[in-house]
Structure formats: C-alpha cells, structure tokens
Design a protein around this motif. Structure first.
Motif, PDB file in Angstrom:
ATOM      1  N   GLU A  39     -12.970  79.806 113.210  1.00  0.00           N
ATOM      2  CA  GLU A  39     -14.136  80.240 112.220  1.00  0.00           C
ATOM      3  C   GLU A  39     -14.352  81.664 112.377  1.00  0.00           C
ATOM      4  O   GLU A  39     -14.715  82.440 111.648  1.00  0.00           O
ATOM      5  CB  GLU A  39     -15.330  79.462 112.651  1.00  0.00           C
ATOM      6  CG  GLU A  39     -15.976  79.415 113.701  1.00  0.00           C
ATOM      7  CD  GLU A  39     -17.064  78.365 113.995  1.00  0.00           C
ATOM      8  OE1 GLU A  39     -17.899  78.404 115.090  1.00  0.00           O
ATOM      9  OE2 GLU A  39     -17.339  77.594 113.018  1.00  0.00           O
ATOM     10  N   ASN A  40     -14.182  82.231 113.737  1.00  0.00           N
ATOM     11  CA  ASN A  40     -14.650  83.573 113.918  1.00  0.00           C
ATOM     12  C   ASN A  40     -13.666  84.822 113.344  1.00  0.00           C
ATOM     13  O   ASN A  40     -13.828  85.835 113.559  1.00  0.00           O
ATOM     14  CB  ASN A  40     -14.485  83.862 115.418  1.00  0.00           C
ATOM     15  CG  ASN A  40     -15.797  83.216 116.068  1.00  0.00           C
ATOM     16  OD1 ASN A  40     -16.833  83.150 115.623  1.00  0.00           O
ATOM     17  ND2 ASN A  40     -15.376  82.768 117.431  1.00  0.00           N
ATOM     18  N   LEU A  41     -12.349  84.112 112.671  1.00  0.00           N
ATOM     19  CA  LEU A  41     -11.650  85.132 112.097  1.00  0.00           C
ATOM     20  C   LEU A  41     -11.718  85.046 110.527  1.00  0.00           C
ATOM     21  O   LEU A  41     -10.985  85.572 109.873  1.00  0.00           O
ATOM     22  CB  LEU A  41     -10.194  84.358 112.382  1.00  0.00           C
ATOM     23  CG  LEU A  41      -9.775  84.744 113.942  1.00  0.00           C
ATOM     24  CD1 LEU A  41      -8.341  83.775 113.991  1.00  0.00           C
ATOM     25  CD2 LEU A  41      -9.762  85.975 114.376  1.00  0.00           C
ATOM     26  N   TYR A  42     -12.847  84.367 110.144  1.00  0.00           N
ATOM     27  CA  TYR A  42     -13.050  84.136 108.590  1.00  0.00           C
ATOM     28  C   TYR A  42     -14.421  85.046 108.277  1.00  0.00           C
ATOM     29  O   TYR A  42     -15.437  84.734 109.045  1.00  0.00           O
ATOM     30  CB  TYR A  42     -13.355  82.858 108.292  1.00  0.00           C
ATOM     31  CG  TYR A  42     -11.960  82.022 108.152  1.00  0.00           C
ATOM     32  CD1 TYR A  42     -11.109  82.102 107.190  1.00  0.00           C
ATOM     33  CD2 TYR A  42     -11.806  80.986 109.233  1.00  0.00           C
ATOM     34  CE1 TYR A  42      -9.882  81.406 107.170  1.00  0.00           C
ATOM     35  CE2 TYR A  42     -10.612  80.310 109.081  1.00  0.00           C
ATOM     36  CZ  TYR A  42      -9.712  80.439 108.101  1.00  0.00           C
ATOM     37  OH  TYR A  42      -8.472  79.921 108.102  1.00  0.00           O
ATOM     38  N   LEU A  43     -14.059  86.065 107.502  1.00  0.00           N
ATOM     39  CA  LEU A  43     -15.188  87.018 107.410  1.00  0.00           C
ATOM     40  C   LEU A  43     -16.293  86.386 106.821  1.00  0.00           C
ATOM     41  O   LEU A  43     -17.690  86.678 106.926  1.00  0.00           O
ATOM     42  CB  LEU A  43     -14.834  88.164 106.360  1.00  0.00           C
ATOM     43  CG  LEU A  43     -13.902  89.030 107.019  1.00  0.00           C
ATOM     44  CD1 LEU A  43     -13.251  90.195 106.046  1.00  0.00           C
ATOM     45  CD2 LEU A  43     -14.900  90.032 108.132  1.00  0.00           C
ATOM     46  N   SER A  44     -16.189  85.282 105.910  1.00  0.00           N
ATOM     47  CA  SER A  44     -17.470  84.626 105.315  1.00  0.00           C
ATOM     48  C   SER A  44     -18.182  84.024 106.232  1.00  0.00           C
ATOM     49  O   SER A  44     -19.454  84.157 106.222  1.00  0.00           O
ATOM     50  CB  SER A  44     -16.645  83.729 104.455  1.00  0.00           C
ATOM     51  OG  SER A  44     -16.113  82.701 105.027  1.00  0.00           O
ATOM     52  N   TYR A  45     -17.758  83.420 107.369  1.00  0.00           N
ATOM     53  CA  TYR A  45     -18.580  82.865 108.474  1.00  0.00           C
ATOM     54  C   TYR A  45     -19.199  83.908 109.312  1.00  0.00           C
ATOM     55  O   TYR A  45     -20.401  83.700 109.529  1.00  0.00           O
ATOM     56  CB  TYR A  45     -17.449  82.105 109.494  1.00  0.00           C
ATOM     57  CG  TYR A  45     -18.133  81.543 110.529  1.00  0.00           C
ATOM     58  CD1 TYR A  45     -18.973  80.547 110.692  1.00  0.00           C
ATOM     59  CD2 TYR A  45     -17.963  82.386 111.908  1.00  0.00           C
ATOM     60  CE1 TYR A  45     -19.869  80.092 111.728  1.00  0.00           C
ATOM     61  CE2 TYR A  45     -18.807  81.996 113.137  1.00  0.00           C
ATOM     62  CZ  TYR A  45     -19.534  80.860 112.993  1.00  0.00           C
ATOM     63  OH  TYR A  45     -20.158  80.367 114.173  1.00  0.00           O
TER      64      TYR A  45
END
Length: 276
Positions: free
Chosen positions: A81-87
């Motif tokens: 999840e740390n690689l998804y900008l939305s998160y």
C-alpha cells in the motif's frame, strides 16, 4: 536529460504501477492528481517565489514533514500500500521512494534544485545550490552529512566499506523506474498479490521487445520474477520455462544457484499435476 522529466519520472512510474496493478479502471487517478495539485497550491502560498533557494527547500521540508505530517511507518515499511499514491496522499504514510516521489514532484513545480540519488540502501535526494550539495533523507526530511551516509552504507556493505561518487550521483530516469519496479515486484510477490504482480511483470516484459530499450539486459530477471509468481499460482509448467531461462542466461547470479536447487521440486509438483 530534461530536468522536468527526471523529477517527474518516478511519479509517472508510480501512476503507471497503479493503473496496471489495480482493477478500478483508473477511478482514483483523478483523486491522485487533485491531491497532488492541492499540495502544489498550498506550497506556493507558503513559499514566496523570491525567497532564497535554500530557504525555499527548508520551507518545503517543513511543510511536508512538519505541517502536513508525512512520515515513514517502520512497522509497515514494506507493505504494498505504501507504493500506491492514493494511499500515501490520504494517510500521509509511505516509504522513502513514495515520499521522495512527492517531494520531487513538488520540487519540479516549484523549480527547486532537488534531484534523486539511487543510494544503495534507499532513495535519497540531493539539493544542488551554488555549487554546493546537500543530501536529504525522504524518510523524515532531515539532512544527511557524510558521516550519516557512510553509516547507512556500512549498514548494508559492512564496516569500512567505502562509498564512491557514483553512489551519490544524480540518477537517470530509467534507473529510477527500474529501482521502483524491483521494489514493487518484491512487495507484490511477498504479499502474494499474484495477479497484480503478473500483470506488472508482463507489462514490463513488453518493453524488452525493443532493441534500444536501455535495460534490455534485465529481461532474464523479469522472467525469473514471473516464474516465481507463476509457481505461487500453481502454473508449474510456465514457471519452469521462465526459471530455466533465467538460470541459463544468468548462471553466475546468486539466485540462480538457489533456483537450481528449487527447480527439481517445482518439476515434481508439475509431474504430480499431470498425473492428476
């Protein structure tokens, strides 16, 4: 090399990663761009255009890690999840590569001389002002002196290991993309997000069909990673083909020796599947 391309290349790769590996048909993309635009507007209000460059960089770091509260969460550091900008943009939590991506994007929009460095341990940033260089850790926005950098380096390569100038050089766009991809694949495979990992790897393999692609030599590694994902998915026949291809192309790679030991077990699983 265009500077704007360099500063935006990591952001563009993270956008691409999101579009390839999620199943929401890009619904969050508008939100991502809106949130990024909002940060740019807030930064421009707080950081006067006529300020000294060093002062502007300091104010940007204060905004990012102070006022806005972005941080790295060591308890969940390697979560996908740390690689998804939305998160990351919603939670204000990430890892150095995602927080560094946001900083580089803001630096581009504010015309600040911040650049990515592919340091062996993690992504770091460097500020080049009036022929002076300062290094910044996107983990917490703090400056790193030579002793800090040496300590990080020795933590990976052992006491007495010496950094080279190349370790602190400004990265090239394709180097950033490849480094992010390796990290992303590792996270996806470890968390067994097999469908997402497979789509991401296969999208990258398409690039290697072009003879002038700068990292074509990494094709065997993509095949290796695809083989590992396929093995996790139980597609043993295709997995064996990819893993054998890697072992043949890169026999001296340390992972090739491990795979040589694992291939007989995978072939056994394939044989059992055929019997049933």
């Amino acid at each position: 090399m265009k500077i704007d391309l360099l500063k935006q290349s990591l952001y563009l790769e993270m956008e691409s990663f999101y579009l390839i590996t999620t199943e929401d048909d890009g619904e969050d993309l508008r939100t991502i761009r809106s949130l990024m635009g909002g940060l740019v507007r807030k930064a421009r209000k707080v950081i006067p255009a006529d300020d000294d460059v060093r002062v502007k960089i300091h104010k940007l770091l204060q905004l990012m890690y102070g006022d806005w509260g972005f941080e790295c969460d060591p308890q969940h550091y390697f979560q996908t999840e740390n690689l998804y900008l939305s998160y990351v943009l919603r939670s204000h939590r990430g890892m150095p590569v995602s927080l560094g991506c946001i900083l580089l994007y803001l630096a581009d929009k504010l015309a600040l001389p911040l650049y990515p460095v592919m340091f062996p341990t993690q992504l770091i940033l460097r500020a080049d002002v009036d022929n002076e260089v300062a290094f910044i850790d996107p983990w917490d926005g703090k400056y790193l002196n030579q002793q800090d950098l040496q300590k990080l380096y020795e933590g990976t390569f052992g006491f007495g290991a010496t950094m080279s100038q190349e370790d602190l050089a400004v990265a090239k766009p394709h180097e950033l993309r490849e480094r992010f991809a390796q990290l992303a694949k590792s996270c996806l495979i470890r968390e067994e997000h097999n469908d997402a990992a497979l789509k991401y790897i296969e999208s990258r393999l398409l690039n290697y069909k072009y003879e002038d692609y700068p990292y074509k030599a990494f094709e065997p590694y993509e095949r290796r990673d695809r083989g590992l994902v396929l093995a996790q998915m139980g597609a043993y026949h295709a997995a064996v083909e990819d893993l054998q291809y890697f072992v043949e192309k890169c026999p001296d790679d340390p992972t090739a020796f491990m795979l040589m030991a694992q291939l007989p077990e995978i072939k056994k699983e394939l044989h059992n599947d055929l019997l049933h």
